[in-house]
Design a protein around this motif. Structure first.
Motif, PDB file in Angstrom:
ATOM      1  N   PRO A  12       8.059   2.978  11.003  1.00  0.00           N
ATOM      2  CA  PRO A  12       8.550   3.985  11.947  1.00  0.00           C
ATOM      3  C   PRO A  12       9.996   3.724  12.337  1.00  0.00           C
ATOM      4  N   ARG A  13      10.729   4.787  12.549  1.00  0.00           N
ATOM      5  CA  ARG A  13      12.130   4.626  12.905  1.00  0.00           C
ATOM      6  C   ARG A  13      12.293   4.149  14.343  1.00  0.00           C
ATOM      7  N   ALA A  14      11.505   4.712  15.264  1.00  0.00           N
ATOM      8  CA  ALA A  14      11.720   4.456  16.679  1.00  0.00           C
ATOM      9  C   ALA A  14      10.825   3.341  17.226  1.00  0.00           C
ATOM     10  N   ASP A  15       9.531   3.511  17.138  1.00  0.00           N
ATOM     11  CA  ASP A  15       8.592   2.611  17.808  1.00  0.00           C
ATOM     12  C   ASP A  15       8.029   1.582  16.829  1.00  0.00           C
ATOM     13  N   PRO A  16       8.440   0.322  16.913  1.00  0.00           N
ATOM     14  CA  PRO A  16       7.939  -0.695  15.980  1.00  0.00           C
ATOM     15  C   PRO A  16       6.434  -0.904  16.071  1.00  0.00           C
ATOM     16  N   SER A  17       5.815  -0.541  17.194  1.00  0.00           N
ATOM     17  CA  SER A  17       4.383  -0.776  17.344  1.00  0.00           C
ATOM     18  C   SER A  17       3.554   0.109  16.420  1.00  0.00           C
ATOM     19  N   ALA A  18       4.167   1.132  15.821  1.00  0.00           N
ATOM     20  CA  ALA A  18       3.448   1.993  14.877  1.00  0.00           C
ATOM     21  C   ALA A  18       3.541   1.493  13.441  1.00  0.00           C
ATOM     22  N   SER A  19       4.214   0.364  13.211  1.00  0.00           N
ATOM     23  CA  SER A  19       4.336  -0.165  11.854  1.00  0.00           C
ATOM     24  C   SER A  19       2.993  -0.715  11.380  1.00  0.00           C
ATOM     25  N   ARG A  20       2.736  -0.587  10.091  1.00  0.00           N
ATOM     26  CA  ARG A  20       1.463  -1.046   9.535  1.00  0.00           C
ATOM     27  C   ARG A  20       1.619  -1.308   8.048  1.00  0.00           C
ATOM     28  N   THR A  21       0.885  -2.299   7.574  1.00  0.00           N
ATOM     29  CA  THR A  21       0.843  -2.628   6.150  1.00  0.00           C
ATOM     30  C   THR A  21      -0.604  -2.570   5.683  1.00  0.00           C
ATOM     31  N   VAL A  22      -0.835  -1.868   4.575  1.00  0.00           N
ATOM     32  CA  VAL A  22      -2.188  -1.659   4.064  1.00  0.00           C
ATOM     33  C   VAL A  22      -2.234  -2.087   2.603  1.00  0.00           C
ATOM     34  N   HIS A  23      -3.231  -2.915   2.254  1.00  0.00           N
ATOM     35  CA  HIS A  23      -3.474  -3.296   0.870  1.00  0.00           C
ATOM     36  C   HIS A  23      -4.646  -2.483   0.336  1.00  0.00           C
ATOM     37  N   VAL A  24      -4.434  -1.849  -0.817  1.00  0.00           N
ATOM     38  CA  VAL A  24      -5.452  -1.005  -1.432  1.00  0.00           C
ATOM     39  C   VAL A  24      -5.774  -1.547  -2.821  1.00  0.00           C
ATOM     40  N   ASP A  25      -7.058  -1.736  -3.102  1.00  0.00           N
ATOM     41  CA  ASP A  25      -7.483  -2.204  -4.426  1.00  0.00           C
ATOM     42  C   ASP A  25      -7.028  -1.207  -5.487  1.00  0.00           C
ATOM     43  N   GLN A  26      -6.356  -1.717  -6.516  1.00  0.00           N
ATOM     44  CA  GLN A  26      -5.766  -0.818  -7.497  1.00  0.00           C
ATOM     45  C   GLN A  26      -6.799  -0.189  -8.448  1.00  0.00           C
ATOM     46  N   TYR A  27      -8.028  -0.682  -8.433  1.00  0.00           N
ATOM     47  CA  TYR A  27      -9.051  -0.126  -9.324  1.00  0.00           C
ATOM     48  C   TYR A  27     -10.031   0.787  -8.587  1.00  0.00           C
ATOM     49  N   SER A  28     -10.460   0.356  -7.399  1.00  0.00           N
ATOM     50  CA  SER A  28     -11.473   1.134  -6.676  1.00  0.00           C
ATOM     51  C   SER A  28     -10.888   2.037  -5.603  1.00  0.00           C
ATOM     52  N   GLY A  29      -9.652   1.764  -5.169  1.00  0.00           N
ATOM     53  CA  GLY A  29      -9.067   2.540  -4.085  1.00  0.00           C
ATOM     54  C   GLY A  29      -9.547   2.117  -2.714  1.00  0.00           C
ATOM     55  N   GLN A  30     -10.283   1.040  -2.631  1.00  0.00           N
ATOM     56  CA  GLN A  30     -10.796   0.556  -1.344  1.00  0.00           C
ATOM     57  C   GLN A  30      -9.679  -0.118  -0.556  1.00  0.00           C
ATOM     58  N   VAL A  31      -9.633   0.167   0.745  1.00  0.00           N
ATOM     59  CA  VAL A  31      -8.688  -0.529   1.623  1.00  0.00           C
ATOM     60  C   VAL A  31      -9.187  -1.950   1.843  1.00  0.00           C
ATOM     61  N   LEU A  32      -8.432  -2.910   1.352  1.00  0.00           N
ATOM     62  CA  LEU A  32      -8.838  -4.311   1.464  1.00  0.00           C
ATOM     63  C   LEU A  32      -8.517  -4.876   2.843  1.00  0.00           C
ATOM     64  N   VAL A  33      -7.357  -4.525   3.358  1.00  0.00           N
ATOM     65  CA  VAL A  33      -6.968  -5.036   4.665  1.00  0.00           C
ATOM     66  C   VAL A  33      -5.878  -4.144   5.239  1.00  0.00           C
ATOM     67  N   SER A  34      -5.827  -4.101   6.543  1.00  0.00           N
ATOM     68  CA  SER A  34      -4.779  -3.363   7.249  1.00  0.00           C
ATOM     69  C   SER A  34      -4.323  -4.213   8.424  1.00  0.00           C
ATOM     70  N   PHE A  35      -3.029  -4.471   8.509  1.00  0.00           N
ATOM     71  CA  PHE A  35      -2.544  -5.271   9.639  1.00  0.00           C
ATOM     72  C   PHE A  35      -1.250  -4.664  10.168  1.00  0.00           C
TER      73      PHE A  35
END
Length: 481
Positions: A345-368
């Motif tokens: 996000p440009r303004a509010d850093p608290s909206a930042s997020r990183t998501v790892h997605v399995d490249q074969y199944s499309g499952q969200v492995l983790v979000s932090f």
């Protein structure tokens, strides 16, 4: 640059203000020498900082021909095809990341690995029309105008040496603020403003410092985490207290490779052509596959499309609004890698997020994201957003711009006062007090500041040694200082 003990030669040196204590003279002398020697660097920081505040509107205007389409796209081609179109402009270049369009009339930005990919630039940005796959243009992010401005601001175009010089000047600016506040409180600048001359200039200098001093100090402190020595020490403090930003290595970032002896076609979410079923799955960093690094961006056989990975991450990125939040997709680097989707996000850093997605199944492995940030890391991120004038929109930008202009005013009026009062052939430093108790008391306070800001402390020691070993022994230098 201090009360270094040199007895001033006879000359029209302005006496201390009426009623001022010996302590005032010592503080004035510190303030004088510190300001005299760091003034040029503070001018550079204020000018480049003022310009960089307008980075986003400037670049939006400057690169509108490659970022904006003449008409909205109604049917976009797959991102994989857009990436391939961008790679054809630089055969063999690896893909660092992909930034999908934020609106129907925006282009897709594919960032390829360039000759330089340092902390202020990620490589070469290629802009692709999502509908026609036409490449509208490319920009070397390492050579843009704002990149040069930021490099000057951070390191004076002099690499590590420039970084140390900037950090030293910033630390001394804090000492200038502290000594200036003391002098205003104890000095004559609080009296009624004179009509003309140097006293009026001194009052403008003092009132500018008092009025904008807190914001200027904030600018300096919020910029220090970027510096080399102080920033590294602060990072170690964060690590020791566990108050850091989350590291991607602390979370799962490995896809589950289908255990099918290479026959990926049996995996429902990993269909590949029959001819490629038994081929070894290449790593994106393997020679012979056009890779120049570990993130070449070669999609693995059986990997899901980029769109699906992005779609899997979207529910987690619900706080990221397209108008104020850039979404970036990093492709898997090898057969066990993951899609990484980053919301910035440009303004509010608290909206930042990183998501790892399995490249074969499309499952969200983790979000932090913000919840995993430590207290100090949160303070730094909020400080950076405020420092760059983007946390609270136009108001934030104008306040930071005002602080930069105030810093310029302080430098100009300070140098002007010195120029008007200086004797011919001499530096015109305030007279040294002969009271050793006062001198040592102020020196002790300065020593504490020198410990808190190591580069300032080192320069204090260097100047004291220069005074003792050189200036006092050379008559010409004694006359000047």
């Amino acid at each position: 640059m201090t009360s270094v003990g040199v007895r001033p030669e006879s000359g029209p040196v302005t006496p201390a203000p009426k009623g001022a204590s010996r302590r005032y003279r010592v503080v004035w002398r510190w303030h004088f020498y510190a300001g005299l020697f760091v003034a040029p660097i503070l001018v550079v920081l204020a000018v480049t900082g003022s310009i960089y505040l307008f980075k986003e509107p400037f670049e939006e205007w400057r690169y509108q021909d490659v970022r904006t389409l003449a008409a909205p796209v109604t049917a976009a081609r797959p991102l994989a095809e857009q990436i391939a179109a961008a790679q054809r402009t630089h055969p063999g270049a690896g893909v660092l990341s992909v930034i999908p369009p934020s609106a129907p009339d925006r282009t897709t930005r594919v960032i390829l690995m360039g000759t330089e990919s340092g902390p202020f630039a990620q490589g070469i940005s290629v802009y692709v029309d999502p509908g026609s796959l036409r490449v509208l243009g490319e920009i070397d992010d390492s050579a843009t105008f704002m990149r040069v401005v930021r490099t000057v601001h951070g390191e004076l175009l002099a690499g590590k040496a420039g970084d140390r010089i900037v950090e030293t000047a910033a630390c001394w600016a804090l000492i200038l603020a502290a000594t200036g506040a003391y002098m205003w409180w104890r000095g004559p600048a609080r009296r009624r403003a004179p009509r003309r001359g140097r006293p009026r200039l001194r009052r403008v200098h003092a009132l500018t410092g008092v009025g904008a001093g807190a914001v200027v100090v904030f600018l300096i402190i919020s910029g220090l985490p970027w510096s080399g020595v102080w920033g590294d020490a602060f990072q170690r403090l964060q690590d020791t207290t566990g108050s850091t930003s989350p590291s991607a290595d602390a979370f799962p970032h490995t896809s589950t490779v289908p255990a099918l002896s290479g026959d990926l076609s049996a995996e429902p979410d990993a269909k590949v052509p029959w001819a490629a079923e038994l081929l070894p799955v290449p790593s994106s960093g393997d020679p012979g596959h056009g890779a120049h690094g570990p993130a070449a961006g070669v999609l693995q056989p059986g990997a899901i499309p980029v769109e699906r990975a992005l779609s899997s991450a979207r529910p987690v990125l619900r706080d990221c609004r397209p108008a104020d939040c850039e979404v970036k997709v990093l492709l898997p680097k090898d057969k066990e890698g993951v899609y990484t989707v980053v919301a910035a996000p440009r303004a509010d850093p608290s909206a930042s997020r990183t998501v790892h997605v399995d490249q074969y199944s499309g499952q969200v492995l983790v979000s932090f994201g913000w919840q995993e940030y430590g207290l100090l890391a949160k303070a730094v991120e909020q400080g950076i957003a405020l420092h760059e004038g983007r946390r609270y929109g136009v108001v934030n930008l104008l306040v930071m711009l005002g602080a930069c202009l105030a810093l310029l005013t302080l430098v100009v009026t300070g140098v002007w006062m010195w120029w008007k009062r200086r004797p011919d052939g001499r530096a015109g430093a305030p007279a040294r007090t002969g009271d050793r108790r006062t001198t040592w008391g102020v020196a002790a306070i300065m020593a504490v500041l020198g410990v808190l800001f190591p580069l300032a402390g080192l320069t204090m020691v260097a100047v004291l040694l220069l005074d003792r070993l050189v200036i006092r022994r050379v008559p010409a230098l004694r006359r000047i200082f």
